[in-house]
Design a protein around this motif. Structure first.
Motif, mmCIF file in Angstrom:
data_model
loop_
_atom_site.group_PDB
_atom_site.id
_atom_site.type_symbol
_atom_site.label_atom_id
_atom_site.label_comp_id
_atom_site.label_asym_id
_atom_site.label_seq_id
_atom_site.Cartn_x
_atom_site.Cartn_y
_atom_site.Cartn_z
ATOM 1 N N GLU A 114 -9.109 -22.385 4.882
ATOM 2 C CA GLU A 114 -10.219 -21.792 3.864
ATOM 3 C C GLU A 114 -10.689 -20.555 4.353
ATOM 4 N N GLU A 115 -11.077 -20.625 5.573
ATOM 5 C CA GLU A 115 -11.627 -18.876 5.813
ATOM 6 C C GLU A 115 -10.506 -17.995 5.751
ATOM 7 N N GLN A 116 -9.187 -18.358 6.026
ATOM 8 C CA GLN A 116 -8.210 -17.243 5.740
ATOM 9 C C GLN A 116 -7.984 -16.927 4.216
ATOM 10 N N LYS A 117 -8.219 -17.912 3.314
ATOM 11 C CA LYS A 117 -8.182 -17.801 1.839
ATOM 12 C C LYS A 117 -9.269 -16.738 1.618
ATOM 13 N N ILE A 118 -10.561 -17.069 2.083
ATOM 14 C CA ILE A 118 -11.834 -16.274 1.686
ATOM 15 C C ILE A 118 -11.598 -14.706 2.132
ATOM 16 N N SER A 119 -10.906 -14.735 3.350
ATOM 17 C CA SER A 119 -10.704 -13.517 3.852
ATOM 18 C C SER A 119 -9.699 -12.801 3.032
ATOM 19 N N LEU A 120 -8.747 -13.258 2.847
ATOM 20 C CA LEU A 120 -7.759 -12.553 1.924
ATOM 21 C C LEU A 120 -8.109 -12.359 0.562
ATOM 22 N N HIS A 121 -8.857 -13.087 -0.138
ATOM 23 C CA HIS A 121 -9.588 -12.675 -1.402
ATOM 24 C C HIS A 121 -10.642 -11.319 -1.128
ATOM 25 N N ARG A 122 -11.637 -11.643 -0.164
ATOM 26 C CA ARG A 122 -12.457 -10.660 0.361
ATOM 27 C C ARG A 122 -11.600 -9.127 0.252
ATOM 28 N N VAL A 123 -10.721 -9.249 1.114
ATOM 29 C CA VAL A 123 -9.957 -8.305 1.426
ATOM 30 C C VAL A 123 -9.205 -7.660 -0.056
ATOM 31 N N MET A 124 -8.743 -8.584 -0.724
ATOM 32 C CA MET A 124 -8.040 -7.988 -2.047
ATOM 33 C C MET A 124 -9.302 -7.475 -2.712
ATOM 34 N N GLU A 160 7.237 -1.433 -8.635
ATOM 35 C CA GLU A 160 7.979 -1.372 -7.277
ATOM 36 C C GLU A 160 7.238 -0.527 -6.567
ATOM 37 N N ASN A 161 6.863 0.694 -6.967
ATOM 38 C CA ASN A 161 5.959 1.611 -5.951
ATOM 39 C C ASN A 161 4.524 1.023 -5.785
ATOM 40 N N LEU A 162 4.001 0.459 -6.924
ATOM 41 C CA LEU A 162 2.836 0.118 -6.922
ATOM 42 C C LEU A 162 2.640 -1.079 -5.641
ATOM 43 N N LEU A 163 3.488 -2.071 -5.862
ATOM 44 C CA LEU A 163 3.743 -3.320 -4.997
ATOM 45 C C LEU A 163 3.860 -2.781 -3.764
ATOM 46 N N TYR A 164 4.749 -1.921 -3.316
ATOM 47 C CA TYR A 164 4.887 -1.352 -1.798
ATOM 48 C C TYR A 164 3.544 -0.723 -1.244
ATOM 49 N N ARG A 165 2.926 0.156 -2.182
ATOM 50 C CA ARG A 165 1.683 0.602 -1.623
ATOM 51 C C ARG A 165 0.643 -0.462 -1.597
ATOM 52 N N ALA A 166 0.410 -1.436 -2.427
ATOM 53 C CA ALA A 166 -0.359 -2.487 -2.422
ATOM 54 C C ALA A 166 -0.321 -3.308 -1.100
ATOM 55 N N LYS A 167 0.874 -3.771 -0.913
ATOM 56 C CA LYS A 167 1.420 -4.551 0.374
ATOM 57 C C LYS A 167 0.963 -3.673 1.496
ATOM 58 N N LEU A 168 1.215 -2.518 1.547
ATOM 59 C CA LEU A 168 0.748 -1.571 2.908
ATOM 60 C C LEU A 168 -0.736 -1.460 3.042
ATOM 61 N N ALA A 169 -1.512 -1.304 1.848
ATOM 62 C CA ALA A 169 -3.033 -1.349 2.125
ATOM 63 C C ALA A 169 -3.312 -2.759 2.366
ATOM 64 N N LEU A 170 -2.919 -3.695 1.883
ATOM 65 C CA LEU A 170 -3.551 -5.086 2.185
ATOM 66 C C LEU A 170 -3.070 -5.495 3.588
ATOM 67 N N ARG A 171 -1.877 -5.260 3.812
ATOM 68 C CA ARG A 171 -1.731 -5.479 5.284
ATOM 69 C C ARG A 171 -2.482 -4.759 6.392
ATOM 70 N N LYS A 176 -6.762 -5.201 10.215
ATOM 71 C CA LYS A 176 -8.225 -4.597 10.710
ATOM 72 C C LYS A 176 -9.244 -5.813 11.121
ATOM 73 N N GLU A 177 -8.964 -6.819 10.223
ATOM 74 C CA GLU A 177 -9.848 -8.157 10.427
ATOM 75 C C GLU A 177 -9.144 -9.271 11.348
ATOM 76 N N GLY A 178 -8.124 -8.588 12.022
ATOM 77 C CA GLY A 178 -7.169 -9.657 12.961
ATOM 78 C C GLY A 178 -6.591 -10.949 12.053
ATOM 79 N N PHE A 179 -6.029 -10.518 11.014
ATOM 80 C CA PHE A 179 -5.556 -11.585 10.225
ATOM 81 C C PHE A 179 -4.272 -10.886 9.637
ATOM 82 N N GLU A 180 -3.146 -11.882 9.892
ATOM 83 C CA GLU A 180 -1.869 -11.750 9.457
ATOM 84 C C GLU A 180 -1.448 -12.594 8.291
ATOM 85 N N TYR A 181 -0.859 -12.013 7.297
ATOM 86 C CA TYR A 181 -0.383 -12.886 6.054
ATOM 87 C C TYR A 181 1.007 -12.543 6.048
#
Length: 184
Positions: A114-124, A160-171, A176-181
């Motif tokens: 649940e913490e991972q989900k919250i972190s993912l949503h918070r970062v998104m 395709e370009n937006l998805l590539y840039r979005a994945k990079l930004a999200l990753r 930075k938060e120590g989480f790998e998706y």
């Protein structure tokens, strides 16, 4: 016809159960998608209701040129854009306020998940609206790039370009938060 289109045709033919099935099958995903656009969970719920209301009252024609889900999400996206034009001041509520932590089988494992989900949503939520939308549509709703392009009114190449840039930004933000998706 996919399941949503079949249910919609049933509704148009007079079977109200068809619309009930559409709402049951698509409401949760539509609300989460609209939350990604608006950044306001309560407003997203209202916009989803408006979308289903439009289906019920206006009965727009579904041409079948795309999947029913893509068509429905496009209607929702248009409702969000119209709603945001009308409402310039949005609430400070975010999606994290609506998560309940459960203590079922393995409390520690459930808590970490649940913490991972919250972190993912918070970062998104820190990503731009376009990044949130494209990630949500492609990963959580499992839409193809062409379906996401239709919903977001962009070309396949732009998606395709937006998805590539979005994945990079999200990753980058997740690392930075120590989480790998793992799906990125």
């Amino acid at each position: 016809m996919d399941n949503g289109a079949g249910n919609y045709q049933r509704y148009l033919n007079g079977d109200d159960e068809g619309l009930t099935n559409i709402i049951r099958d698509f409401s949760d995903g539509l609300v989460l998608y609209l939350n990604g656009i608006t950044g306001n969970f309560c407003l997203a719920e209202e916009l989803a209701e408006d979308t289903f209301f439009k289906l019920a009252v206006k009965k727009p024609k579904f041409s079948g040129k795309c999947s029913f889900k893509t068509w429905l999400y496009s209607i929702g996206c248009n409702a969000a854009i119209d709603g945001m034009r009308k409402r310039k001041h949005l609430s400070d509520k975010n999606v994290d306020d609506f998560y309940d932590l459960s203590d079922e089988r393995n409390i520690e494992q459930d808590y970490l998940r649940e913490e991972q989900k919250i972190s993912l949503h918070r970062v998104m939520e820190t990503l731009s609206s376009d990044y949130r939308q494209v990630l949500y549509l492609t990963f959580f709703e499992e839409m193809s790039n062409s379906e996401a392009a239709a919903v977001m009114r962009k070309s396949n190449r732009q998606i395709e370009n937006l998805l590539y840039r979005a994945k990079l930004a999200l990753r980058s933000k997740l690392e930075k938060e120590g989480f790998e998706y793992e799906r990125l």
